[in-house]
Write an enzyme that holds these catalytic residues in place. Structure first.
Site, PDB file in Angstrom:
ATOM      1  N   LYS A  74       0.853  -1.188   0.000  1.00 45.15           N
ATOM      2  CA  LYS A  74       0.000   0.000   0.000  1.00 45.15           C
ATOM      3  C   LYS A  74       0.889   1.238   0.000  1.00 45.15           C
ATOM      4  O   LYS A  74       1.960   1.238   0.620  1.00 45.15           O
ATOM      5  CB  LYS A  74      -0.884  -0.044   1.256  1.00 45.15           C
ATOM      6  CG  LYS A  74      -1.936   1.045   1.351  1.00 45.15           C
ATOM      7  CD  LYS A  74      -2.802   0.822   2.587  1.00 45.15           C
ATOM      8  CE  LYS A  74      -3.893   1.843   2.758  1.00 45.15           C
ATOM      9  NZ  LYS A  74      -4.741   1.567   3.938  1.00 45.15           N
ATOM     10  N   SER A 149      -9.678   1.399   2.980  1.00 45.52           N
ATOM     11  CA  SER A 149      -8.844   2.216   2.131  1.00 45.52           C
ATOM     12  C   SER A 149      -7.775   1.441   1.359  1.00 45.52           C
ATOM     13  O   SER A 149      -7.206   1.994   0.413  1.00 45.52           O
ATOM     14  CB  SER A 149      -8.160   3.294   2.980  1.00 45.52           C
ATOM     15  OG  SER A 149      -7.279   2.713   3.923  1.00 45.52           O
ATOM     16  N   SER A 173      -9.448  -1.157   7.221  1.00 38.76           N
ATOM     17  CA  SER A 173      -8.967  -0.978   5.853  1.00 38.76           C
ATOM     18  C   SER A 173      -8.237  -2.146   5.206  1.00 38.76           C
ATOM     19  O   SER A 173      -7.971  -2.095   4.021  1.00 38.76           O
ATOM     20  CB  SER A 173      -8.079   0.255   5.776  1.00 38.76           C
ATOM     21  OG  SER A 173      -8.902   1.376   5.670  1.00 38.76           O
TER      22      SER A 173
HETATM   23  N1  GLN Z   1     -13.126   3.494   6.820  1.00 40.92           N
HETATM   24  C1  GLN Z   1     -12.351   3.840   7.956  1.00 40.92           C
HETATM   25  C2  GLN Z   1     -11.963   5.295   7.905  1.00 40.92           C
HETATM   26  O1  GLN Z   1     -12.246   5.911   6.951  1.00 40.92           O
HETATM   27  C3  GLN Z   1     -11.152   2.963   8.082  1.00 40.92           C
HETATM   28  C4  GLN Z   1      -9.929   3.443   7.401  1.00 40.92           C
HETATM   29  C5  GLN Z   1      -8.700   2.634   7.710  1.00 40.92           C
HETATM   30  O2  GLN Z   1      -8.758   1.572   8.332  1.00 40.92           O
HETATM   31  N2  GLN Z   1      -7.566   3.159   7.278  1.00 40.92           N
HETATM   32  O3  GLN Z   1     -11.388   5.833   8.799  1.00 40.92           O
END
Ligand code: GLN
Length: 489
Positions: A74, A149, A173
């Site tokens: 990532k 994400s 994420s």
């Molecule tokens: N959807 C969650 C957020 O927007 C999780 C994001 C993540 O785990 N990086 O914060």
């Protein structure tokens, strides 16, 4: 069977070389990536050097298990000298001067890095649509998002453009995109994996986790990255997980919190019940329970995550770090404001504002402290659950798929959809997403297993046993073709 082990055996039998394999992956990436947008940068030169090094080790019969196997990172995991942009205009030109510990560990294994994958900007989002590079498509159904994400990482693995990937999980994420793309992914126990070199979103919640095609591959990657690291004081590492996957699970007890089933689609409910049934056939009992405070998990998470993000992202001011607006003649204050306004996208700006608001004098008690109380309460609730049960079974997200464009119009609905994933981050517990045998709309519907602190191995073991009952989806077409052609699988 493990794809990593199959490829390793093929190397050892001289059926395939690391360079040949790397070339196959790049040619597939060149074909599919312009449409999928899973990778935001490719690291061909590094990959070829690593493949050659793996070949030398092969000749000397010292090739580690992950050696020569292509993978993706990532784009918020620092890779020295290589782009690490967090999919943000703020870091578009950034090349780190040091590497993340997880990347160093994989380098030592002679793993082959193919490239960096798309994500929501600074990991804030659930659909990979807040990326400055534009959205990623879901390889299982291109009109849908791969989730987020870590959506680019999930799409790359699901399309056969990497054997596995590392993502980051602050509130779901790695698990949510894995669920949308039919993969297995672990958010390790807080402290299992070093975050040195992970660009911070919310430091009390962030963990790096592996995303792969089966439980065994997930475990093999975890065993390399879960190490104590002097540079991250929270890291403790984990005992090896891959060797114990076949140990028995009969007699274990699981539980489904009813609050996590509310508001979920029919197929998601079916996926959880079907998994419970399969577990029962393995001699594992599953009951239901009510955990009323779960209703406050998502609001508490968003307050805490935004508060921490507003502090972590303060460093990007165009002076110390990041994009600098062309503001000749402007004063210091104005230059910083303009750089931040232009460098960050809308969702990141929204979260910085929310975070600054909940931390401000006068609102601190009302929001930040309340959210901390909820967090402590949930930690107690889960500690009490885990004194009676060995694991928690739940959905990953309320729906089996996510059409592109659905999240952007309604951020609050997207925040609420994180109800099942954020409790693991708030409590620091390990949580695994894995595909169920139920399908909707070409998608295997994902389910989640949560466990006790540092019992990540047990979750992988349960998932491995579930795969034995027929829950594992077919391999991505390019990988299946390659393995068949070489007579590997
Ligand atoms: N959807 C969650 C957020 O927007 C999780 C994001 C993540 O785990 N990086 O914060």
């Amino acid at each position: 069977m493990s794809v990593i082990r199959a490829l390793h055996r093929a190397f050892c039998d001289n059926a395939l070389s690391p360079t040949e394999l790397t070339n196959c992956f790049f040619s597939e990436i060149h074909q599919q990536n312009p449409f999928l947008n899973a990778y935001v940068s490719l690291t061909q030169e590094t990959a070829h050097q690593q493949a050659q090094q793996a070949e030398l080790s092969l000749q000397q019969e010292t090739l580690p298990l992950l050696g020569g196997i292509p993978f993706a990172l990532k784009d918020n995991i620092s890779t020295k000298g290589l782009p690490t942009t967090c999919a943000s205009g703020m870091l578009r030109e950034y090349r780190p001067v040091f590497s993340a510990s997880v990347w160093e560990s994989l380098c030592q294994e002679q793993a082959v890095l193919l490239g960096k994958t798309n994500m929501d900007e600074f990991a804030m989002g659930s659909s990979t649509e807040t990326s400055v590079y534009g959205p990623t498509r879901n390889p299982l159904s291109p009109q849908d998002s791969p989730g987020g994400s870590s959506g680019g990482a999930a799409a790359a693995v699901a399309a056969g453009l990497a054997v596995y990937a590392l993502g980051s999980d602050t509130g779901g994420s790695v698990r949510q995109p894995a669920a949308y793309c039919g993969l297995t992914a672990l958010k390790p126990t807080y402290g299992a994996v070093s975050r040195w070199g992970l660009i911070a979103y919310a430091s009390s919640l962030d963990q790096i986790g592996p995303m792969a095609l089966c439980a065994e591959d997930t475990a093999l990657v975890l065993d390399v990255i879960a190490q104590k690291d002097e540079r991250d004081d929270t890291s403790r590492g984990l005992p090896p997980t891959a060797d114990g996957l076949s140990l028995p699970v009969a007699g274990k007890k699981g539980v489904i919190p009813v609050e996590m089933m509310q508001g979920t689609s029919e197929s998601v409910k079916q996926a959880v019940w079907d998994t419970a049934h399969r577990l029962e056939n393995l001699g594992v009992s599953v009951e239901t329970v009510s955990v009323p405070h779960l209703a406050f998990a998502a609001p508490a998470y968003y307050i805490l995550a935004c508060a921490e993000a507003s502090s972590n992202l303060a460093r990007y001011d165009g002076v110390r770090y990041g994009y600098r607006s062309d503001c000749s003649g402007a004063g210091f204050h104005q230059a910083v404001c303009r750089s931040r306004w232009e460098g960050f996208g809308e969702e990141v700006r929204r979260r910085i504002l929310m975070g600054t608001y909940v931390l401000s004098a006068g609102h601190h008690q009302q929001y930040y402290q309340k959210a901390q109380q909820v967090r402590r309460q949930l930690q107690q609730d889960f500690a009490s659950l885990f004194s009676r049960y060995d694991f928690v079974l739940s959905p990953v997200s309320p729906t089996a798929f996510l059409p592109l464009g659905k999240v952007s119009g309604n951020p609050v609905a997207a925040y609420q959809a994180d109800l099942c994933t954020v409790p693991a981050n708030l409590t620091g517990l390990p949580a695994l997403a894995l595909p169920s045998a139920v399908y909707e709309h070409q998608h295997p519907v994902g389910v989640q297993l949560m466990g006790r602190r540092f019992e990540d191995a047990f979750l992988l073991r349960l998932a491995h046993h579930l795969e034995g009952t027929g829950t594992r989806p077919p391999l991505p077409a390019p990988l299946a073709t390659l393995l068949n052609r070489e007579g590997i699988a």
